[in-house]
Design a protein around this motif. Structure first.
Motif, PDB file in Angstrom:
ATOM      1  N   ARG A 268      -5.474  11.143  -9.839  1.00  0.00           N
ATOM      2  CA  ARG A 268      -6.030  10.038  -9.064  1.00  0.00           C
ATOM      3  C   ARG A 268      -4.924   9.090  -8.622  1.00  0.00           C
ATOM      4  O   ARG A 268      -3.993   8.811  -9.378  1.00  0.00           O
ATOM      5  N   GLY A 269      -5.001   8.595  -7.399  1.00  0.00           N
ATOM      6  CA  GLY A 269      -3.966   7.709  -6.890  1.00  0.00           C
ATOM      7  C   GLY A 269      -4.400   7.045  -5.606  1.00  0.00           C
ATOM      8  O   GLY A 269      -5.572   7.081  -5.219  1.00  0.00           O
ATOM      9  N   LEU A 270      -3.438   6.424  -4.926  1.00  0.00           N
ATOM     10  CA  LEU A 270      -3.705   5.703  -3.684  1.00  0.00           C
ATOM     11  C   LEU A 270      -3.189   6.490  -2.485  1.00  0.00           C
ATOM     12  O   LEU A 270      -2.089   7.055  -2.523  1.00  0.00           O
ATOM     13  N   LEU A 271      -3.975   6.486  -1.401  1.00  0.00           N
ATOM     14  CA  LEU A 271      -3.559   7.093  -0.137  1.00  0.00           C
ATOM     15  C   LEU A 271      -3.685   6.046   0.961  1.00  0.00           C
ATOM     16  O   LEU A 271      -4.562   5.183   0.915  1.00  0.00           O
ATOM     17  N   THR A 272      -2.808   6.110   1.940  1.00  0.00           N
ATOM     18  CA  THR A 272      -2.908   5.201   3.074  1.00  0.00           C
ATOM     19  C   THR A 272      -4.097   5.597   3.956  1.00  0.00           C
ATOM     20  O   THR A 272      -4.428   6.787   4.073  1.00  0.00           O
ATOM     21  N   THR A 273      -4.707   4.616   4.584  1.00  0.00           N
ATOM     22  CA  THR A 273      -5.815   4.893   5.498  1.00  0.00           C
ATOM     23  C   THR A 273      -5.381   4.810   6.959  1.00  0.00           C
ATOM     24  O   THR A 273      -6.154   5.141   7.849  1.00  0.00           O
ATOM     25  N   ARG A 274      -4.137   4.355   7.193  1.00  0.00           N
ATOM     26  CA  ARG A 274      -3.616   4.245   8.554  1.00  0.00           C
ATOM     27  C   ARG A 274      -2.103   4.368   8.488  1.00  0.00           C
ATOM     28  O   ARG A 274      -1.494   4.129   7.445  1.00  0.00           O
ATOM     29  N   PRO A 275      -1.447   4.737   9.595  1.00  0.00           N
ATOM     30  CA  PRO A 275       0.025   4.787   9.588  1.00  0.00           C
ATOM     31  C   PRO A 275       0.601   3.404   9.277  1.00  0.00           C
ATOM     32  O   PRO A 275       0.009   2.376   9.607  1.00  0.00           O
ATOM     33  N   ALA A 276       1.751   3.396   8.630  1.00  0.00           N
ATOM     34  CA  ALA A 276       2.373   2.118   8.250  1.00  0.00           C
ATOM     35  C   ALA A 276       3.867   2.190   8.472  1.00  0.00           C
ATOM     36  O   ALA A 276       4.514   3.170   8.102  1.00  0.00           O
ATOM     37  N   GLU A 277       4.415   1.142   9.105  1.00  0.00           N
ATOM     38  CA  GLU A 277       5.848   1.036   9.265  1.00  0.00           C
ATOM     39  C   GLU A 277       6.470   0.449   7.996  1.00  0.00           C
ATOM     40  O   GLU A 277       5.775  -0.123   7.151  1.00  0.00           O
ATOM     41  N   THR A 278       7.767   0.575   7.869  1.00  0.00           N
ATOM     42  CA  THR A 278       8.468  -0.011   6.736  1.00  0.00           C
ATOM     43  C   THR A 278       8.188  -1.512   6.659  1.00  0.00           C
ATOM     44  O   THR A 278       8.309  -2.219   7.644  1.00  0.00           O
ATOM     45  N   GLY A 279       7.800  -1.969   5.485  1.00  0.00           N
ATOM     46  CA  GLY A 279       7.497  -3.376   5.285  1.00  0.00           C
ATOM     47  C   GLY A 279       6.047  -3.736   5.502  1.00  0.00           C
ATOM     48  O   GLY A 279       5.616  -4.843   5.154  1.00  0.00           O
ATOM     49  N   ALA A 280       5.236  -2.821   6.069  1.00  0.00           N
ATOM     50  CA  ALA A 280       3.823  -3.117   6.318  1.00  0.00           C
ATOM     51  C   ALA A 280       3.100  -3.391   4.999  1.00  0.00           C
ATOM     52  O   ALA A 280       3.379  -2.762   3.975  1.00  0.00           O
ATOM     53  N   VAL A 281       2.169  -4.318   5.040  1.00  0.00           N
ATOM     54  CA  VAL A 281       1.393  -4.656   3.847  1.00  0.00           C
ATOM     55  C   VAL A 281       0.260  -3.646   3.690  1.00  0.00           C
ATOM     56  O   VAL A 281      -0.566  -3.475   4.584  1.00  0.00           O
ATOM     57  N   LEU A 282       0.219  -2.979   2.549  1.00  0.00           N
ATOM     58  CA  LEU A 282      -0.794  -1.969   2.263  1.00  0.00           C
ATOM     59  C   LEU A 282      -1.918  -2.520   1.391  1.00  0.00           C
ATOM     60  O   LEU A 282      -3.032  -2.003   1.422  1.00  0.00           O
ATOM     61  N   LEU A 283      -1.594  -3.528   0.603  1.00  0.00           N
ATOM     62  CA  LEU A 283      -2.571  -4.116  -0.312  1.00  0.00           C
ATOM     63  C   LEU A 283      -2.180  -5.564  -0.569  1.00  0.00           C
ATOM     64  O   LEU A 283      -0.999  -5.872  -0.725  1.00  0.00           O
ATOM     65  N   GLU A 284      -3.181  -6.431  -0.618  1.00  0.00           N
ATOM     66  CA  GLU A 284      -2.944  -7.845  -0.883  1.00  0.00           C
ATOM     67  C   GLU A 284      -4.007  -8.315  -1.880  1.00  0.00           C
ATOM     68  O   GLU A 284      -5.203  -8.298  -1.580  1.00  0.00           O
ATOM     69  N   VAL A 285      -3.569  -8.692  -3.069  1.00  0.00           N
ATOM     70  CA  VAL A 285      -4.478  -9.116  -4.131  1.00  0.00           C
ATOM     71  C   VAL A 285      -4.202 -10.584  -4.444  1.00  0.00           C
ATOM     72  O   VAL A 285      -3.099 -10.919  -4.894  1.00  0.00           O
ATOM     73  N   PRO A 286      -5.156 -11.478  -4.216  1.00  0.00           N
ATOM     74  CA  PRO A 286      -4.927 -12.891  -4.541  1.00  0.00           C
ATOM     75  C   PRO A 286      -4.527 -13.049  -6.006  1.00  0.00           C
ATOM     76  O   PRO A 286      -5.043 -12.351  -6.891  1.00  0.00           O
ATOM     77  N   LEU A 287      -3.623 -13.956  -6.253  1.00  0.00           N
ATOM     78  CA  LEU A 287      -3.152 -14.181  -7.619  1.00  0.00           C
ATOM     79  C   LEU A 287      -4.309 -14.544  -8.541  1.00  0.00           C
ATOM     80  O   LEU A 287      -4.311 -14.206  -9.727  1.00  0.00           O
ATOM     81  N   SER A 288      -5.312 -15.205  -7.994  1.00  0.00           N
ATOM     82  CA  SER A 288      -6.476 -15.601  -8.798  1.00  0.00           C
ATOM     83  C   SER A 288      -7.337 -14.413  -9.202  1.00  0.00           C
ATOM     84  O   SER A 288      -8.239 -14.561 -10.038  1.00  0.00           O
ATOM     85  N   ALA A 289      -7.102 -13.233  -8.615  1.00  0.00           N
ATOM     86  CA  ALA A 289      -7.850 -12.024  -8.978  1.00  0.00           C
ATOM     87  C   ALA A 289      -7.069 -11.150  -9.943  1.00  0.00           C
ATOM     88  O   ALA A 289      -7.454 -10.008 -10.203  1.00  0.00           O
ATOM     89  N   THR A 290      -5.953 -11.650 -10.441  1.00  0.00           N
ATOM     90  CA  THR A 290      -5.155 -10.905 -11.413  1.00  0.00           C
ATOM     91  C   THR A 290      -5.323 -11.542 -12.792  1.00  0.00           C
ATOM     92  O   THR A 290      -5.793 -12.664 -12.925  1.00  0.00           O
ATOM     93  N   LEU A 291      -4.936 -10.803 -13.819  1.00  0.00           N
ATOM     94  CA  LEU A 291      -4.821 -11.348 -15.163  1.00  0.00           C
ATOM     95  C   LEU A 291      -3.345 -11.449 -15.485  1.00  0.00           C
ATOM     96  O   LEU A 291      -2.577 -10.528 -15.173  1.00  0.00           O
ATOM     97  N   MET A 292      -2.908 -12.552 -16.104  1.00  0.00           N
ATOM     98  CA  MET A 292      -1.491 -12.723 -16.389  1.00  0.00           C
ATOM     99  C   MET A 292      -1.297 -13.341 -17.761  1.00  0.00           C
ATOM    100  O   MET A 292      -2.215 -13.944 -18.342  1.00  0.00           O
TER     101      MET A 292
END
Length: 592
Positions: free
Chosen positions: A65-89
């Motif tokens: 199991r893993g992650l796959l891209t859903t669209r082409p992406a150039e170098t530096g493109a953002v693939l995932l963005e998780v708000p810091l408030s949705a993480t545990l630290m």
């Protein structure tokens, strides 16, 4: 390099994933190979302002199991963005301020603060397992820990390894003896972490909040195989659990890196960005770090087909935090799949220039870690003995080192808290005096004295590691260690990977210490070594060594490592320059 999937999802039986094949019987059986899209998790993440152009699949090239891209992406493109408030630290230590009170609900229980980061997160996960607010995230985790270190008895592990005809498995240790020993050591370490948590809970009259040791052990295995360490702005260097990103598999040359972004539409966030152009449907991998195959087997449940790497491919954050502002302060347009345009105008040219320069810097570091380093022969190191040079330092030289070390500690820039190594927070701190050439600049005569002594000792002992290479040999690091009660380098098999010769200089009066004894592991077992103020101990960097728990006093030591490379003026705590002979040159970029 081939992707190696986490053991959190069981691979297809035809996939040759080293240790994973051996442990299929002990892992939970996977669901049928149908869609594994975690709808509840994605809905939960979207409600918190997250964005993504990846999907979860069990049909990755690695067979897991893993992650796959859903669209082409150039170098530096953002693939995932998780708000810091949705993480545990993990929580800041007592002397660190939590600047954003809104983040307090996601931190570990108050009584656990000061415990090692992975311990805090394990307790945090267990305290939230029945919380509706975190149910979708925690429900996306596997039912069992992939970590062999916390779930496999040494005898069972030894039998499984002995039954394998795979030569790759055999390389993990003769009949699995070394791996079994490491497993037993790790199991004992997790028990000691639980004991420390129990003591903290009792001291705070919160014993009723403490889970069972079995629950803690399982949670610790899950957390240690899924967390990442990242520098944020207001909250410093934190260990985090990041939804969806934790599905990404390991690859020695990863397809993506993670970074901290300060100004997304939902506030501070953790981003996953493409490290190279990616096609739609391509697997998105990250680097789990530079570990031996034994470490991967114990803590992740698989051993990479490439045999493991000595160095981690860096996250963008690890290269140079100030220069990442070109991306960190910009917003990503998820609908367009591109950087947001400000006021209808193209992004500033300066921002594009920083992107280009920063990607060049990333590629330079990647190229550097691909270059293997001379480390010496492990068998020679095993048979060798450290050399003790009594009263190598004068009292004046010891005092001068203390002056420079204290100055660096107070400045705080290149200082690392080794709590990530399993220590209680604040009990083992390291200041990197090689940053900016500080030690060489302030104490040039002593710097030269130590170098000359290392060359002399290596020659007289017949080690040959410094004379056998035609490449330049220089100081890789100069570390000022301050260890207090509760600290210790407890792994008996620690090596200074990537270095040739290590020099330890004792700066403390050992009469005031209880514990904190320096040991090495050789063919005859564990050996303790006397070490007094002003003494220098020289040993091969591949020699396995440890420091027992310090029960009383304050142990101060200067540690220097010689390596095949240039003088390293970058702090090893914050950059991957340890693999780069050109890392004396600082990368700078114009502010945006």
């Amino acid at each position: 390099a081939r992707s190696a999937g986490k053991a959190t999802a069981v691979a297809d039986p035809t996939t040759a994933q080293m240790l994973l094949q051996l442990f299929l019987a002990t892992l939970p059986q996977p669901p049928s190979r149908t869609s594994v899209r975690p709808t509840a998790l994605l809905d939960w993440l979207a409600a918190r302002g997250g964005g993504w152009s990846v999907d979860v699949s069990d049909q990755t090239p690695s067979g897991s199991r893993g992650l796959l891209t859903t669209r082409p992406a150039e170098t530096g493109a953002v693939l995932l963005e998780v708000p810091l408030s949705a993480t545990l630290m993990d929580a800041p230590t007592d002397d660190e301020a939590v600047e954003d009170a809104a983040l307090l609900p996601q931190l570990s229980p108050p009584w656990s603060r000061g415990l090692p980061a992975a311990t805090q997160l394990s307790l945090s996960v267990l305290s939230r397992r029945r919380s509706a607010g975190w149910a979708a995230f925690l429900a996306s985790w596997p039912a069992e820990s992939p970590s062999l270190a916390v779930s496999c008895e040494p005898d069972e592990l030894r039998a499984l390894l002995a039954a394998s005809a795979d030569p790759g498995i055999r390389r993990l240790g003769t009949d699995g003896e070394e791996l079994a020993s490491l497993s037993a050591e790790s199991c004992a370490h997790v028990s000691s972490l639980y004991a420390a948590a129990r003591d903290a809970a009792e001291a705070a009259y919160c014993s009723g909040s403490l889970p069972s040791e079995a629950s803690f052990r399982r949670a610790y295995g899950l957390v240690s195989s899924r967390c990442l360490v990242l520098t944020t702005r207001a909250h410093g260097r934190r260990t985090l659990l990041v939804p969806l990103l934790d599905f990404a598999n390991h690859e020695a040359e990863p397809a993506a890196f993670f970074s901290f972004a300060a100004a997304t539409a939902s506030g501070p966030a953790i981003r996953l960005q493409a490290a190279r152009p990616l096609s739609a449907g391509e697997e998105v991998t990250i680097s789990y770090g530079g570990h031996s195959r034994e470490h991967f087997a114990l803590h992740y449940g698989f051993a990479p087909a490439d045999g493991g790497v000595e160095a981690a491919y860096p996250s963008l954050d690890a290269i140079s935090l100030p220069e990442m502002q070109g991306w960190a302060d910009r917003q990503w347009d998820w609908q367009a799949g591109a950087w947001a345009v400000e006021g209808g105008k193209p992004a500033p040219a300066a921002a594009a220039a920083v992107e280009a320069r920063f990607l060049g810097e990333y590629r330079r570091h990647v190229a550097a870690v691909e270059r293997p380093l001379a480390t010496g022969d492990a068998e020679v190191a095993l048979a060798s003995s450290p050399f003790r040079w009594r009263r190598f330092l004068s009292d004046e030289e010891v005092d001068a080192i203390h002056d420079v070390g204290r100055e660096a500690m107070e400045a705080g820039g290149a200082v690392e808290d080794r709590s990530a190594w399993g220590q209680p927070a604040g009990t083992w701190r390291v200041a990197f005096l090689n940053e900016g050439g500080l030690f060489e600049r302030r104490l040039p005569q002593l710097y030269s004295k130590i170098r000359a002594a290392a060359q002399r000792v290596a020659a007289e002992q017949g080690w040959g590691v410094l004379s056998a290479t035609s490449a330049p040999v220089n100081f890789r690091c100069v570390e000022y260690h301050v260890m207090r009660e509760g600290g210790g380098l407890l792994s008996r098999r620690h090596r200074d990977e990537g270095s040739l010769l290590t020099i330890d200089l004792m700066l403390a009066d050992v009469a005031g210490l209880r514990g904190g004894v320096f040991h090495t592991l050789g063919a005859d077992g564990l050996a303790a070594h006397a070490f007094e103020r002003g003494d220098a101990t020289f040993f091969l960097s591949q020699k396995m060594h440890s420091v027992s728990r310090l029960d009383a006093g304050e142990r101060r030591v200067l540690v220097l490592e010689l390596w095949e490379g240039g003088e390293n003026h970058a702090p090893l705590a914050t950059t991957p320059c340890r693999k780069d002979t050109a890392c004396t040159a600082a990368f700078t970029a114009p502010p945006l």
